[in-house]
Structures are given as structure tokens and as C-alpha cells.
Design an enzyme around this catalytic site. Structure first.
Site, PDB file in Angstrom:
ATOM      1  N   HIS A  86      34.325  46.675  35.375  1.00  0.00           N
ATOM      2  CA  HIS A  86      33.083  46.003  35.760  1.00  0.00           C
ATOM      3  C   HIS A  86      32.116  45.929  34.582  1.00  0.00           C
ATOM      4  O   HIS A  86      31.085  46.603  34.551  1.00  0.00           O
ATOM      5  CB  HIS A  86      32.446  46.720  36.949  1.00  0.00           C
ATOM      6  CG  HIS A  86      33.137  46.445  38.236  1.00  0.00           C
ATOM      7  ND1 HIS A  86      33.089  47.275  39.324  1.00  0.00           N
ATOM      8  CD2 HIS A  86      33.933  45.395  38.615  1.00  0.00           C
ATOM      9  CE1 HIS A  86      33.801  46.771  40.313  1.00  0.00           C
ATOM     10  NE2 HIS A  86      34.326  45.633  39.898  1.00  0.00           N
ATOM     11  N   GLU A 178      38.659  49.205  44.060  1.00  0.00           N
ATOM     12  CA  GLU A 178      39.353  50.495  44.102  1.00  0.00           C
ATOM     13  C   GLU A 178      39.487  51.006  45.533  1.00  0.00           C
ATOM     14  O   GLU A 178      40.557  51.472  45.941  1.00  0.00           O
ATOM     15  CB  GLU A 178      38.619  51.527  43.249  1.00  0.00           C
ATOM     16  CG  GLU A 178      39.302  52.884  43.272  1.00  0.00           C
ATOM     17  CD  GLU A 178      38.452  54.003  42.683  1.00  0.00           C
ATOM     18  OE1 GLU A 178      38.502  55.126  43.218  1.00  0.00           O
ATOM     19  OE2 GLU A 178      37.744  53.747  41.685  1.00  0.00           O
TER      20      GLU A 178
END
Length: 399
Positions: A86, A178
Site C-alpha cells: 500500500h 490480507e
């Protein structure tokens, strides 16, 4: 899978890609501050750099494997299932290298159906769902798996929970790649179940249901996107195994763990607790180190703290949360957020970026700095340079 179709340890090209990685992510400014003991005086500014910050091992590894993949397969179509980490700058650099994204952060992208046999697909540090992996294997593509070892450790625990009939209760954000990948592990087992709780408030609702029961429809509506299909709170909250998204706030995860333990003990008794409750600390060590380093940074008496990293980075937002408890704190994505008039930043818990004027008061100031595990050093150095430039001290910094 066949060893020629699945790669998990890179291609041994570290020496070849080293110059490109250094050119893209190295910072002399960051090196200088580290060599000075993580503290540097520049004019009337004192920069205090957290002792643990920026790229962690798992991120380093994922980015390195992506660069190796491009070099190993120069003529192949290479895809990433989504963002590798990210950080907008790292992902933009991979696009510049001709790596295509199957899913874009804001939606869109060609999707997995675009993949053909012989294409190369990089799996990101977050991992992918069991379903996506199965589909990609069926396509006959070459897979380069950069899933972080800390994430794999969580998966092992969730697999054990599911195999023994426990519901996996995951402290995380159900929209995060995730957590979606972790939750999908339960689908491999007969009767596998999961429930995702984002914070203490949601954990409290779960605890109340464990203790006293409640309105099943109301419960399922609240967690409709965060639980497995067919979830039955009356049955599935009776045996719980706790896991975490690896980048969550450690102190909150531990508090939620204790809340659930007490709720199960109250409902079923302490004597039955070991048969109904399992918990393992699955916060990654790098996340914990960076959170501990922010606490240490605050002891060094900064007047303010600047937190650098992607706004969609979970570990970065939690660093901002810790810092904001004590001093004015500003979570920014990069140096472009700083100009002569104000700083653009995203306060913890806010959905939008705001602009704050007069954030750097005149006179001597102690500026604390930290960065999420997905933030490269060059972006940290650029922020330091931008702050120094506000005081006309850029030449001193560069000297």
C-alpha cells in the site's frame, strides 16, 4: 504446483536489480540522519527519526521479487493481482516497468479472466484468497508468490482453528486484501467459519452475544460482509480461535483477545475455557517494532510528528493513531502534501484529507518523523527536505 510454474524464493537476481532499487528508493538524507543517531539539527529545526521505520523485510522482499520478475521475464505479460503493497509511488513505479494490475484500488481493472497460460502473475505481500489462487493455477500461468512470511504464519493458525472446528475470529478490516485472504482459508475445511471484527466496539457486540445471546438478524446485519456464509452466532461463537491482520494496533488486538476470553469464561466457565478458546499473537514483528518506536519517539519530546505513508496503509494509519494521542500529528502520503501555506493530511479516523495552516510554528521546533512499513526511504527523505525548505534550511540539510 510444478516448480517451473510457481516461484516463492525469487530468481537469484539481487545483484542485477540492486542498482535499480537503490536509484528508485534510496535516500542520502535518511542515511545521514540514521548515522547521526536518528536526530539531526538543521537550522532551528531538530529532526527526530523513529528508530524503526519504513520498509520492513516482507515489503523489501516483495518489491525485490517484482523487480526480479520483470528482469527474469522481459518478454512476458506480467500481472499483479492488485497493489503489491500500500504505497502509491511503489505501485506507480511497477506500472512504469510494464507490470499490469488485474484489480485497481478504486475498482476496475481487467480481472483474473484476463490471464492466459504462459502469463506471469505476481501475488502481493498480502497474499490472495484460496479461490483466486485456485483460478490462477487452473489458467496455467507462472506464479511469483511474494506473500509475507508473517501472513503465512497467520494462515497456519487459521488452518489449525478451522481443521479442529473452531471459528476463526479475525481482528482486522474485512475490506483489506490480507484479511480477505486469511478469511478464505476457512473455506478449505468442512464447516469452516470466520468472523472479522474491526475494533473494540465490534468485539464488544460479539462478547455481548456470547454472554447473553441476542437478535440473530440484527447481529448478522451488522456483520453481513464480515462473516462466512451461513454464519450462526448461536453456534459459531461457542468455539473461537483468534487471529489478527498483521498490521493492526497490537494493544487493541490484545485487549480484544482478553475481552473474548472473559466472555467465553462467563458463558461456559473457566474450566471449559481451554476447550473453547485459542489465541496466538499474530501481529508481525515489524509492525510491533514500528509501533514501539513511535512510543519511544514520543519520549524524545517532539513538538509534532509527521507520519509518512499511503492513506490506505493499515500499519501507517496505526502509527498515526499512536502519535496523535500525545502531540499534533500529521499523516501525509508524500512531500507534495507540504507547501508554504499549509500541510495536507489525513487525521486518524477521518475519511478525507484536510488542509491545516500554521502547522509548523515559528522558532525552534522538534519534528518527529516515522513512516509505515510500505514507505520507501526516498519518500521520507523528500518530506524532510520539504520541511527544511520551509525554513530556508535546505542547503544546510544537503551540506
Amino acid at each position: 504446483m510444478d516448480g517451473e510454474q510457481y516461484f516463492q524464493r525469487g530468481f537469484g537476481l539481487r545483484q542485477e536489480i540492486g542498482p535499480a532499487l537503490r536509484a528508485d528508493y534510496h535516500s542520502r538524507i535518511v542515511d545521514r540522519i540514521k548515522e547521526a543517531g536518528h536526530q539531526l539539527v538543521v537550522g532551528d529545526l531538530t529532526f527526530l527519526l523513529a528508530r524503526e521505520f519504513g520498509f520492513c523485510y516482507g515489503v523489501d522482499r516483495a518489491v525485490e521479487y517484482a523487480y526480479e520478475t520483470r528482469r527474469r521475464f522481459p518478454d512476458r505479460t506480467i500481472y499483479l493481482t492488485g497493489e503489491i503493497i500500500h504505497n502509491p509511488h511503489v505501485n506507480a513505479r511497477l506500472r512504469d516497468m510494464g507490470i499490469r494490475f488485474l484489480r485497481e484500488p478504486g475498482g476496475g481493472g481487467p480481472g483474473l479472466d484476463a490471464v492466459r497460460g504462459g502469463d506471469v502473475v505476481i501475488l502481493p505481500a498480502f497474499g490472495v484468497t484460496v479461490q483466486d489462487l485456485s483460478l490462477l493455477r487452473a489458467r496455467g500461468c507462472i506464479l511469483v508468490d511474494t506473500t509475507c512470511g508473517s501472513v503465512l504464519n497467520v494462515w497456519k493458525n487459521v488452518d489449525r482453528f478451522s481443521a479442529s472446528g473452531f471459528t476463526a475470529l479475525i481482528h482486522g478490516k474485512f475490506t483489506h486484501e490480507e484479511t480477505r485472504a486469511t478469511a478464505s482459508r476457512t473455506t478449505q475445511y468442512m464447516g469452516g467459519r470466520y468472523l472479522v471484527v474491526r475494533d473494540r466496539e465490534e468485539a464488544r457486540l460479539v462478547c455481548d452475544y456470547i454472554r447473553r445471546g441476542g437478535d440473530e438478524k440484527v447481529f448478522l446485519e451488522r456483520f453481513r460482509e464480515a462473516c462466512s456464509p451461513g454464519f450462526d452466532p448461536g453456534l459459531d461463537l461457542g468455539h473461537l480461535g483468534l487471529a489478527n491482520q498483521t498490521t493492526m494496533l497490537s494493544s487493541e488486538s490484545l485487549e480484544i483477545q482478553e475481552m473474548i476470553r472473559q466472555a467465553l469464561a462467563a458463558r461456559y466457565g473457566e474450566a471449559d475455557l481451554s476447550a473453547r478458546f485459542r489465541a496466538f499473537d499474530t501481529i508481525c514483528s515489524a509492525t510491533q517494532d514500528r509501533q514501539d518506536a513511535v512510543i519511544d519517539l514520543l519520549r524524545r519530546s517532539p513538538d509534532l510528528v509527521v507520519v509518512i505513508g499511503g492513506y490506505n496503509s493499515s500499519n501507517t494509519t496505526h502509527l498515526a493513531a499512536l502519535a496523535s494521542r500525545n502531540v499534533p500529528s500529521y499523516h501525509i502520503e508524500d512531500a507534495s502534501c507540504i507547501d508554504a501555506g499549509a500541510i495536507r493530511h489525513k487525521p486518524y479516523g477521518s475519511a478525507a484529507e484536510i488542509r491545516t495552516a500554521a502547522w509548523l510554528a515559528a522558532g525552534p521546533r522538534r519534528v518527529g518523523l516515522t513512516a509505515g512499513a510500505s514507505t520507501p526511504n526516498n519518500k521520507i527523505g523528500e518530506v524532510i527536505a520539504a520541511i527544511a525548505a520551509l525554513r530556508g534550511a535546505l542547503e544546510i540539510l544537503a551540506g
